[in-house]
Motif scaffolding. Structure first.
Motif, mmCIF file in Angstrom:
data_model
loop_
_atom_site.group_PDB
_atom_site.id
_atom_site.type_symbol
_atom_site.label_atom_id
_atom_site.label_comp_id
_atom_site.label_asym_id
_atom_site.label_seq_id
_atom_site.Cartn_x
_atom_site.Cartn_y
_atom_site.Cartn_z
ATOM 1 N N ARG A 151 0.825 -1.195 0.000
ATOM 2 C CA ARG A 151 0.000 0.000 0.000
ATOM 3 C C ARG A 151 0.870 1.260 0.000
ATOM 4 N NH1 ARG A 151 -5.199 -0.308 2.412
ATOM 5 N NH2 ARG A 151 -4.683 1.575 3.616
ATOM 6 N N ARG A 152 0.265 2.371 -0.372
ATOM 7 C CA ARG A 152 0.967 3.652 -0.343
ATOM 8 C C ARG A 152 1.398 4.001 1.084
ATOM 9 N NH1 ARG A 152 0.271 7.720 -4.034
ATOM 10 N NH2 ARG A 152 -0.053 9.188 -2.310
ATOM 11 N N SER A 153 2.545 4.640 1.220
ATOM 12 C CA SER A 153 3.013 5.045 2.544
ATOM 13 C C SER A 153 2.243 6.257 3.060
ATOM 14 C CB SER A 153 4.516 5.361 2.491
ATOM 15 O OG SER A 153 4.779 6.380 1.530
ATOM 16 N N ARG A 156 -4.456 8.589 0.962
ATOM 17 C CA ARG A 156 -5.244 9.780 0.655
ATOM 18 C C ARG A 156 -6.448 9.864 1.599
ATOM 19 N NH1 ARG A 156 -3.515 7.884 -4.467
ATOM 20 N NH2 ARG A 156 -2.617 9.536 -5.792
ATOM 21 N N THR A 157 -6.821 11.075 1.925
ATOM 22 C CA THR A 157 -8.021 11.256 2.749
ATOM 23 C C THR A 157 -9.286 11.209 1.903
ATOM 24 O OG1 THR A 157 -7.829 13.665 2.559
ATOM 25 C CG2 THR A 157 -6.813 12.613 4.483
ATOM 26 N N ARG A 158 -9.133 11.464 0.588
ATOM 27 C CA ARG A 158 -10.297 11.439 -0.302
ATOM 28 C C ARG A 158 -9.907 10.789 -1.626
ATOM 29 N NH1 ARG A 158 -12.816 17.415 -0.464
ATOM 30 N NH2 ARG A 158 -14.489 16.273 -1.535
ATOM 31 N N VAL A 159 -10.551 9.683 -1.938
ATOM 32 C CA VAL A 159 -10.365 9.000 -3.219
ATOM 33 C C VAL A 159 -11.680 9.119 -3.991
ATOM 34 C CG1 VAL A 159 -9.926 6.809 -4.375
ATOM 35 C CG2 VAL A 159 -8.674 7.386 -2.294
ATOM 36 N N ILE A 166 -4.791 -0.628 -7.030
ATOM 37 C CA ILE A 166 -4.120 -1.898 -6.741
ATOM 38 C C ILE A 166 -3.328 -1.764 -5.444
ATOM 39 C CG2 ILE A 166 -3.958 -2.569 -9.168
ATOM 40 C CD1 ILE A 166 -0.981 -1.805 -9.085
ATOM 41 N N ALA A 167 -3.188 -2.878 -4.755
ATOM 42 C CA ALA A 167 -2.335 -2.973 -3.562
ATOM 43 C C ALA A 167 -2.211 -4.443 -3.212
ATOM 44 C CB ALA A 167 -2.913 -2.199 -2.379
ATOM 45 N N SER A 168 -1.037 -4.834 -2.748
ATOM 46 C CA SER A 168 -0.775 -6.241 -2.443
ATOM 47 C C SER A 168 -1.089 -7.061 -3.694
ATOM 48 C CB SER A 168 -1.601 -6.682 -1.234
ATOM 49 O OG SER A 168 -1.315 -8.001 -0.871
ATOM 50 N N VAL A 173 -12.217 -1.259 -7.026
ATOM 51 C CA VAL A 173 -12.801 -0.017 -7.540
ATOM 52 C C VAL A 173 -13.527 0.652 -6.372
ATOM 53 C CG1 VAL A 173 -14.349 1.045 -9.196
ATOM 54 C CG2 VAL A 173 -13.135 -1.063 -9.824
ATOM 55 N N TYR A 174 -13.229 1.920 -6.131
ATOM 56 C CA TYR A 174 -13.901 2.654 -5.054
ATOM 57 C C TYR A 174 -15.309 3.045 -5.513
ATOM 58 C CZ TYR A 174 -9.476 3.135 -2.505
ATOM 59 O OH TYR A 174 -8.315 2.877 -1.802
ATOM 60 N N PRO A 175 -16.360 2.518 -4.861
ATOM 61 C CA PRO A 175 -17.728 2.826 -5.289
ATOM 62 C C PRO A 175 -18.183 4.235 -4.905
ATOM 63 C CG PRO A 175 -17.616 0.779 -4.023
ATOM 64 C CD PRO A 175 -16.329 1.518 -3.816
ATOM 65 N N ILE A 176 -17.655 4.735 -3.784
ATOM 66 C CA ILE A 176 -18.003 6.062 -3.295
ATOM 67 C C ILE A 176 -16.728 6.763 -2.862
ATOM 68 C CG2 ILE A 176 -20.307 5.373 -2.509
ATOM 69 C CD1 ILE A 176 -19.200 5.157 0.326
ATOM 70 N N GLU A 177 -16.803 8.084 -2.679
ATOM 71 C CA GLU A 177 -15.635 8.800 -2.186
ATOM 72 C C GLU A 177 -15.312 8.339 -0.767
ATOM 73 O OE1 GLU A 177 -15.205 13.124 -0.601
ATOM 74 O OE2 GLU A 177 -14.954 13.209 -2.789
ATOM 75 N N SER A 178 -14.044 8.054 -0.530
ATOM 76 C CA SER A 178 -13.630 7.585 0.790
ATOM 77 C C SER A 178 -12.129 7.742 0.922
ATOM 78 C CB SER A 178 -14.021 6.105 0.969
ATOM 79 O OG SER A 178 -13.239 5.279 0.111
ATOM 80 N N PRO A 179 -11.594 7.606 2.130
ATOM 81 C CA PRO A 179 -10.141 7.539 2.273
ATOM 82 C C PRO A 179 -9.614 6.267 1.618
ATOM 83 C CG PRO A 179 -11.223 7.976 4.384
ATOM 84 C CD PRO A 179 -12.288 7.555 3.426
ATOM 85 N N GLY A 180 -8.334 6.245 1.301
ATOM 86 C CA GLY A 180 -7.778 5.038 0.705
ATOM 87 C C GLY A 180 -6.278 5.093 0.567
ATOM 88 N N GLY A 181 -5.643 3.950 0.726
ATOM 89 C CA GLY A 181 -4.187 3.881 0.649
ATOM 90 C C GLY A 181 -3.677 3.045 -0.504
ATOM 91 N N TRP A 182 -4.558 2.743 -1.478
ATOM 92 C CA TRP A 182 -4.126 1.944 -2.616
ATOM 93 C C TRP A 182 -3.623 2.849 -3.739
ATOM 94 C CZ3 TRP A 182 -7.239 -3.144 -3.634
ATOM 95 C CH2 TRP A 182 -7.422 -3.827 -2.421
ATOM 96 N N HIS A 183 -2.910 2.259 -4.695
ATOM 97 C CA HIS A 183 -2.360 2.991 -5.841
ATOM 98 C C HIS A 183 -3.448 3.153 -6.905
ATOM 99 C CE1 HIS A 183 1.672 2.201 -4.171
ATOM 100 N NE2 HIS A 183 1.206 0.988 -3.916
#
Length: 240
Positions: A151-153, A156-159, A166-168, A173-183
């Motif tokens: 995962r990203r170091s 993001r607070t808003r995706v 992708i990660a691991s 696919v993010y269905p709604i706006e949310s925080p996220g640490g994937w690329h």
């Protein structure tokens, strides 16, 4: 294989098949879920497949936990002998510019060109392991080994919704706006979660997904059609 039956309070039970993310374990989880649904096991209220286990919510006024466990043991002794029909989705994705803010970095880290990253991702048929994190969020595997990254170091607070990440060994696919640490390597204009539908989540565990690259003009055309409720995501049944 040693299957464990774990209590999750007085109205739920977890059937755990293992400790890792693995397609064999996922197939076993989904097979048990199918058998329970097919037999309409008395007292079962809901089923929640995960990577390695099946959460079973039940009504204790209709069935006791010990009784349900014995029923499940019997079901586990049976095997699926017939091929299974599953849904295969074709999801349009734009891997260009603003829609793929992490694509260049992913390519550099993986020692690939951006074109190679896109091709590897788009050429893979993904398996939906489970839905979680936020409503409709599909955990899909398995990525080609060249794209397996931590995962990203700095999460993001808003995706933005529709972001393909992708990660691991997973893609999602993010269905709604949310925080996220994937690329974030692309974006799709389709809706993965729509509360207006009887089944709001587009995907379900066991589905197959392929990503179809589109350019920014086609992305915009599809997004406009989605907004007008004039676009239907391509889906067909395949036998596995």
């Amino acid at each position: 294989m040693t299957v464990q039956f774990l209590s999750a309070g007085d109205t739920a039970m977890v059937v755990q098949f293992g400790e890792v993310i693995d397609r064999v374990l996922s197939d076993q989880v989904l097979a048990l879920s199918r058998r329970i649904r097919a037999l309409n096991v008395p007292g079962v209220v809901d089923l929640v497949p995960t990577f390695r286990s099946l959460l079973i919510n039940y009504d204790p006024t209709q069935v006791r936990g010990a009784q349900l466990q014995e029923t499940l043991k019997d079901l586990l002794e049976s095997e699926d002998t017939e091929p299974q029909a599953v849904r295969q989705w074709s999801v349009p994705v734009c891997y260009d510019g603003e829609y793929a803010p992490d694509l260049q970095e992913v390519a550099q880290t993986a020692g690939l060109t951006t074109e190679q990253v896109v091709q590897l991702h788009a050429d893979t048929q993904f398996h939906v392991y489970m839905i979680g994190f936020v409503p409709g969020y599909p955990y899909m595997g398995d990525l080609p080994k060249q794209l397996v990254l931590p995962r990203r170091s700095n999460p993001r607070t808003r995706v933005p919704p529709g972001s393909v990440a992708i990660a691991s060994s997973m893609t999602a696919v993010y269905p709604i706006e949310s925080p996220g640490g994937w690329h974030l390597i692309g974006a799709t204009p389709i809706r993965l979660f729509d509360i207006r539908h009887e089944a709001p989540a587009l995907f379900k565990p066991g589905d197959k997904v392929r990503f179809k690259p589109v350019d920014s003009n086609e992305y915009q055309r599809i997004r406009d059609a989605v907004a007008a409720d004039e676009y239907e995501v391509k889906c067909e049944e395949v036998t596995v």
